[in-house]
Design a protein around this motif. Structure first.
Motif, PDB file in Angstrom:
ATOM      1  N   LEU A  93       0.815  -1.221   0.000  1.00 51.26           N
ATOM      2  CA  LEU A  93       0.000   0.000   0.000  1.00 51.26           C
ATOM      3  C   LEU A  93       0.848   1.270   0.000  1.00 51.26           C
ATOM      4  O   LEU A  93       0.311   2.379   0.022  1.00 51.26           O
ATOM      5  CB  LEU A  93      -0.925   0.015   1.227  1.00 51.26           C
ATOM      6  N   GLY A  94       2.160   1.095  -0.001  1.00 56.34           N
ATOM      7  CA  GLY A  94       3.046   2.263  -0.009  1.00 56.34           C
ATOM      8  C   GLY A  94       3.036   3.048   1.288  1.00 56.34           C
ATOM      9  O   GLY A  94       3.227   4.265   1.292  1.00 56.34           O
ATOM     10  N   VAL A  95       2.800   2.371   2.420  1.00 58.99           N
ATOM     11  CA  VAL A  95       2.765   3.084   3.699  1.00 58.99           C
ATOM     12  C   VAL A  95       3.777   2.511   4.699  1.00 58.99           C
ATOM     13  O   VAL A  95       3.659   2.735   5.901  1.00 58.99           O
ATOM     14  CB  VAL A  95       1.339   3.069   4.327  1.00 58.99           C
ATOM     15  N   ALA A  96       4.787   1.800   4.166  1.00 57.14           N
ATOM     16  CA  ALA A  96       5.750   1.132   5.052  1.00 57.14           C
ATOM     17  C   ALA A  96       6.499   2.134   5.926  1.00 57.14           C
ATOM     18  O   ALA A  96       6.896   1.807   7.044  1.00 57.14           O
ATOM     19  CB  ALA A  96       6.735   0.295   4.227  1.00 57.14           C
TER      20      ALA A  96
ATOM     21  N   GLN B  96      -3.872   8.801   3.559  1.00 59.92           N
ATOM     22  CA  GLN B  96      -3.037   7.801   4.246  1.00 59.92           C
ATOM     23  C   GLN B  96      -3.877   6.984   5.219  1.00 59.92           C
ATOM     24  O   GLN B  96      -3.742   5.763   5.300  1.00 59.92           O
ATOM     25  CB  GLN B  96      -1.892   8.506   4.980  1.00 59.92           C
ATOM     26  N   GLN B  97      -4.767   7.669   5.938  1.00 61.08           N
ATOM     27  CA  GLN B  97      -5.639   6.944   6.877  1.00 61.08           C
ATOM     28  C   GLN B  97      -6.489   5.905   6.142  1.00 61.08           C
ATOM     29  O   GLN B  97      -6.672   4.791   6.614  1.00 61.08           O
ATOM     30  CB  GLN B  97      -6.556   7.925   7.610  1.00 61.08           C
ATOM     31  N   GLN B  98      -6.994   6.317   4.977  1.00 57.47           N
ATOM     32  CA  GLN B  98      -7.828   5.384   4.209  1.00 57.47           C
ATOM     33  C   GLN B  98      -7.010   4.165   3.788  1.00 57.47           C
ATOM     34  O   GLN B  98      -7.497   3.048   3.773  1.00 57.47           O
ATOM     35  CB  GLN B  98      -8.434   6.106   3.006  1.00 57.47           C
ATOM     36  N   ARG B  99      -5.771   4.405   3.426  1.00 55.97           N
ATOM     37  CA  ARG B  99      -4.898   3.292   3.058  1.00 55.97           C
ATOM     38  C   ARG B  99      -4.656   2.346   4.230  1.00 55.97           C
ATOM     39  O   ARG B  99      -4.612   1.125   4.045  1.00 55.97           O
ATOM     40  CB  ARG B  99      -3.558   3.832   2.571  1.00 55.97           C
ATOM     41  N   ILE B 100      -4.510   2.900   5.412  1.00 58.48           N
ATOM     42  CA  ILE B 100      -4.298   2.053   6.589  1.00 58.48           C
ATOM     43  C   ILE B 100      -5.553   1.208   6.847  1.00 58.48           C
ATOM     44  O   ILE B 100      -5.471   0.024   7.186  1.00 58.48           O
ATOM     45  CB  ILE B 100      -3.981   2.904   7.851  1.00 58.48           C
TER      46      ILE B 100
ATOM     47  N   LEU C  16      -7.578   0.184   4.612  1.00 56.76           N
ATOM     48  CA  LEU C  16      -7.519  -0.899   3.619  1.00 56.76           C
ATOM     49  C   LEU C  16      -6.541  -1.983   4.070  1.00 56.76           C
ATOM     50  O   LEU C  16      -6.815  -3.177   3.936  1.00 56.76           O
ATOM     51  CB  LEU C  16      -7.025  -0.348   2.275  1.00 56.76           C
ATOM     52  N   GLY C  17      -5.413  -1.534   4.617  1.00 56.10           N
ATOM     53  CA  GLY C  17      -4.396  -2.478   5.081  1.00 56.10           C
ATOM     54  C   GLY C  17      -4.929  -3.387   6.169  1.00 56.10           C
ATOM     55  O   GLY C  17      -4.672  -4.591   6.186  1.00 56.10           O
ATOM     56  N   ARG C  18      -5.719  -2.777   7.057  1.00 52.96           N
ATOM     57  CA  ARG C  18      -6.297  -3.559   8.155  1.00 52.96           C
ATOM     58  C   ARG C  18      -7.241  -4.638   7.611  1.00 52.96           C
ATOM     59  O   ARG C  18      -7.347  -5.725   8.161  1.00 52.96           O
ATOM     60  CB  ARG C  18      -7.028  -2.619   9.112  1.00 52.96           C
ATOM     61  N   ALA C  19      -7.915  -4.310   6.499  1.00 54.73           N
ATOM     62  CA  ALA C  19      -8.783  -5.317   5.877  1.00 54.73           C
ATOM     63  C   ALA C  19      -7.966  -6.380   5.144  1.00 54.73           C
ATOM     64  O   ALA C  19      -8.269  -7.564   5.178  1.00 54.73           O
ATOM     65  CB  ALA C  19      -9.753  -4.630   4.912  1.00 54.73           C
ATOM     66  N   MET C  20      -6.878  -5.920   4.490  1.00 48.14           N
ATOM     67  CA  MET C  20      -6.099  -6.851   3.655  1.00 48.14           C
ATOM     68  C   MET C  20      -5.331  -7.876   4.465  1.00 48.14           C
ATOM     69  O   MET C  20      -5.058  -8.979   3.994  1.00 48.14           O
ATOM     70  CB  MET C  20      -5.068  -6.064   2.834  1.00 48.14           C
ATOM     71  N   VAL C  21      -4.936  -7.488   5.687  1.00 48.09           N
ATOM     72  CA  VAL C  21      -3.997  -8.309   6.436  1.00 48.09           C
ATOM     73  C   VAL C  21      -4.579  -9.685   6.764  1.00 48.09           C
ATOM     74  O   VAL C  21      -3.855 -10.657   6.945  1.00 48.09           O
ATOM     75  CB  VAL C  21      -3.537  -7.543   7.709  1.00 48.09           C
TER      76      VAL C  21
ATOM     77  N   PRO D 144     -15.771   4.019   0.215  1.00 51.78           N
ATOM     78  CA  PRO D 144     -14.590   4.282   1.048  1.00 51.78           C
ATOM     79  C   PRO D 144     -13.919   5.615   0.744  1.00 51.78           C
ATOM     80  O   PRO D 144     -13.130   6.083   1.552  1.00 51.78           O
ATOM     81  CB  PRO D 144     -13.660   3.124   0.698  1.00 51.78           C
ATOM     82  N   LEU D 145     -14.216   6.229  -0.391  1.00 52.36           N
ATOM     83  CA  LEU D 145     -13.519   7.465  -0.743  1.00 52.36           C
ATOM     84  C   LEU D 145     -14.364   8.712  -0.524  1.00 52.36           C
ATOM     85  O   LEU D 145     -13.903   9.828  -0.745  1.00 52.36           O
ATOM     86  CB  LEU D 145     -13.084   7.417  -2.227  1.00 52.36           C
ATOM     87  N   SER D 146     -15.600   8.524  -0.062  1.00 49.60           N
ATOM     88  CA  SER D 146     -16.506   9.674  -0.095  1.00 49.60           C
ATOM     89  C   SER D 146     -16.161  10.758   0.919  1.00 49.60           C
ATOM     90  O   SER D 146     -16.632  11.876   0.795  1.00 49.60           O
ATOM     91  CB  SER D 146     -17.958   9.234   0.060  1.00 49.60           C
ATOM     92  N   ASN D 147     -15.305  10.444   1.902  1.00 52.21           N
ATOM     93  CA  ASN D 147     -14.893  11.496   2.840  1.00 52.21           C
ATOM     94  C   ASN D 147     -13.630  12.241   2.402  1.00 52.21           C
ATOM     95  O   ASN D 147     -13.150  13.104   3.109  1.00 52.21           O
ATOM     96  CB  ASN D 147     -14.638  10.911   4.232  1.00 52.21           C
TER      97      ASN D 147
END
Ligand SMILES: Nc1ncnc2c1ncn2[C@@H]1O[C@H](COP(=O)(O)OP(=O)(O)O)[C@@H](O)[C@H]1O
Ligand SMILES: [Mg+2]
Length: 365
Positions: A123-126, A140-144, A146-151, A162-165
């Motif tokens: 996700l490019g947030v390492a 960045q928060q939205q990516r995290i 997503l990461g929490r879901a992906m893990v 997910p992008l509406s905010n």
């Protein structure tokens, strides 16, 4: 790799029919957008799949398993909501690791480290793992989230607006990021949105909903270029489609669409095009009508409004009883009050039955 199937799924809330018998097949690895206006049944569909609501009737399958009676945590899914609440007192690392540490999962610490770092890299947030949510931008928060879901490596990702905010620019960038992510991980994604541009740019398939009913299911290309009814034709597209009520009939042996002020020859190969006169509604998008300053005795309309749209103009032109949105070159310097000639591209004509609103071109399944 996991497929999803809805078969005759119904759901009501009191007297409101939220979903009126949904049949939908989602192939493994597809990115399917559920697209429609507010209240059309998108979230209901997602919540039924997630197990947050129970269906009144019908079957929901994930993989080859009927999941109607399975609790959410046994469905092999992960969900990302519009309000991607991260835990403020936890670092990014701990936020992503959270589902792995949940009761009874029993992952070893080394394995958690490996999984979280892998997800963060994809996700490019390492570089953000030690930060707290308040130290991150919205994107960045939205990516995290997503990461929490992906893990958890679910078979199916469910995303509800997910992008509406996020602000408009960031939304456009996140679209590309999510699409790139899907290209890489190839998980099945079910994505709820009311934003037709989001659905067109990211999805492999789009399911268009209105009033609890699936209107059309197809690739972005099919949905945009071969809408099955007037609702889909109008809902999909940057601006409202032009609808013109008129008649299809033969003029000197050539199938022609006739409306006040207009006489437009129609692509003769259209298989539905008989020479019997019939009422029809022509749907034609802005980009398929070209306006230029008039040069003589051609079809003439009157410009009522002009908008600058990036590299071009959009002109609103009165012709007969209709006001049509058309494209025009910037250099034409059109302004309201100008008379213009309109060129219609017959390759982009969509004809509909005025009574049923269905496309005259029939099913494109
Ligand atoms: N929990 C609920 N209780 C009562 N009505 C609901 C509930 N959830 C959804 N609805 C109704 O069901 C319909 C579909 O809602 P929803 O699936 O949330 O639409 P969308 O996500 O497309 O905006 C709407 O009329 C909505 O008001
Ligand atoms: Mg919703």
């Amino acid at each position: 790799m996991t497929e999803v199937r809805f078969s005759h799924v119904r759901k009501s809330f009191g007297s409101v029919i939220a979903l009126a018998g949904l049949d939908l097949d989602i192939k493994s690895g597809d990115f399917v957008s559920l697209l429609g206006p507010s209240g059309s049944g998108k979230t209901t569909t997602l919540n039924l799949l997630a197990g947050l609501h129970a269906a009144d009737s019908g079957d929901i399958l994930i993989g080859d398993k009927r999941v109607n009676d399975l609790s959410p945590d046994r469905r092999n899914i992960a969900m990302v909501f519009q309000n991607y609440a991260l835990y403020p007192h936890m670092t990014v690392f701990e936020n992503i690791a959270f589902p792995l540490r949940a009761r009874g999962r029993g992952f070893a610490e080394a394995e958690i480290q490996k999984k979280v770092k892998g997800v963060a890299e994809s996700l490019g947030v390492a570089s953000l793992l030690a930060r707290y949510p308040k130290e991150l931008s919205g994107g960045q928060q939205q990516r995290i989230a997503l990461g929490r879901a992906m893990v958890r490596e679910p078979g199916v990702f469910l995303l509800d607006e997910p992008l509406s905010n996020l602000d408009a620019r960031l939304r456009i960038r996140m679209r590309r990021d999510i699409k790139a992510l899907h290209d890489r991980i190839r998980s099945t994604i079910v994505y709820v949105t009311h934003d037709q541009a989001e659905a067109l740019t990211m999805s492999t398939k789009i399911a268009v909903f209105d009033q609890g009913e699936l209107q059309q299911y197809g690739s972005p290309n099919e949905i945009y270029h071969r809408p099955l009814n007037m609702f889909v034709a109008n809902f999909v597209g940057e601006r409202e489609i032009n609808f013109i009520a008129g008649q299809l009939q033969a003029v000197e042996g050539i199938p022609t669409f006739i409306a006040p002020g207009l006489s437009l020859p129609v692509n003769a190969e259209e298989r539905w095009c008989s020479l019997e006169p019939r009422d029809a509604v022509l749907g034609i998008r802005t980009e398929a009508i070209f306006a230029r300053p008039t040069a003589g005795s051609e079809t003439v309309g009157l410009v009522e409004q002009v908008e600058l749209v990036g590299p071009e103009l959009v002109a609103y032109v009165k012709i007969g009883e209709s006001q049509l949105s058309c494209r025009a070159e910037l250099s034409s310097e059109l302004r309201s009050g100008d008379r213009v000639h309109l060129t219609f591209d017959p390759a982009h004509f969509h004809f509909f039955d005025p009574q049923t609103t269905a496309s005259l071109a029939g099913s494109t399944k």
